[in-house]
Enzyme design. Structure first.
Site: not given
Length: 277
Positions: A60, A77, A135, A155
């Site tokens: 991200h 996050e 991740h 992605r």
């Protein structure tokens, strides 16, 4: 007034019907994510993730990059592990330093899966995923995620899976290469013990999240900003300063107004308490 947030469930190709007890699923639908979006006063999104297969390898952007390219916030996050089948893993960053060229080549060939730092996880562990950290999440997991209110995901690799139209799912290599951290790093968060049955899990510029264990009664003190109470285990009542007792159940998320404390009553319950710092 303290309110229960509505939830929305989302099909994902890697999802599962095994969503109980956090999400009632009598029709045995394949569900990957359940979202709880708070009011405009809380720029955070809470998700429960349910996995039967590996998610894509992804990354991200930070606030600056997301604003420039998507007119959006970035996405930092955290993951709190709720259930893990034996051998279930997450990937957190790379094992060895790489160049941008090496990362692109590994993403194109699929070798990126072996380049990642895979970690076997256990229920109760917490992982902090700053923007820019490559991740992935493996199958056999239930995770509670707290994140910035953004859905910008790039992605790097997706196991050549196809969407409902039979097309291979899109990758975002140019953006991914630009924002990815190319050095190893990361481990489970070290828990800091606080007063009143609370533990500090994550304290970052975007959110502060504590874990609260309730056995009988516990008070969540007032904060200067609205906060979210996420019920991970148990059932009981939430008593707000204005509004009286309201019953809560596992899998629910509640928003508490700034300046208001709440008292939680339960024989046995566990919450995540999260807000802007």
């Amino acid at each position: 007034m303290t309110v229960r947030l509505p939830s929305t469930s989302h099909y994902r190709i890697w999802g599962t019907a095994e969503t109980e007890p956090w999400y009632r699923n009598p029709n045995r639908e394949t569900i990957g994510e359940v979202w709880f979006q708070a009011s405009d006063s809380v720029p955070l999104l809470v998700k429960f993730l349910f996995t039967s297969d590996n998610l894509s390898v992804q990354v991200h952007p930070n606030d600056e990059y997301a604003a420039k390219h998507h007119q959006s916030r970035g996405k930092t996050e955290m993951w709190h592990i709720l259930r893990a089948e034996p051998g279930a893993k997450i990937a957190f960053g790379v094992r060895v330093p790489v160049t941008k060229e090496e990362l692109r080549s590994a993403a194109e060939s699929g070798a990126i899966v072996d380049l990642l730092h895979w970690i076997a996880v256990q229920p109760g562990e917490t992982y902090f995923i700053p923007a820019g950290t490559i991740h992935a999440i493996g199958g056999g997991l239930v995770i509670c995620e707290v994140q910035q209110l953004s859905d910008i995901t790039y992605r790097l690799y997706d196991y050549k899976r196809v969407d409902k139209d039979g097309k291979e799912r899109e990758l975002h290599l140019d953006h991914s290469i630009e924002v990815s951290k190319l050095e190893p790093g990361g481990a489970a968060q070290v828990v800091q013990q606080l007063e009143g049955g609370r533990e500090l899990l994550v304290d970052c510029p975007y959110f502060r999240t504590e874990r609260l264990v309730v056995k009988g009664r516990a008070t969540v003190p007032a904060r200067s900003k609205n906060l979210l109470c996420i019920a991970l285990e148990g059932e009981g009542n939430i008593a707000a300063e204005a509004g009286g007792d309201q019953p809560f159940a596992v899998g629910e998320t509640w928003e508490v107004p700034a300046g208001e404390s709440v008292e939680i009553s339960s024989q046995s319950a566990v919450f995540l308490i999260s807000s802007e710092p």
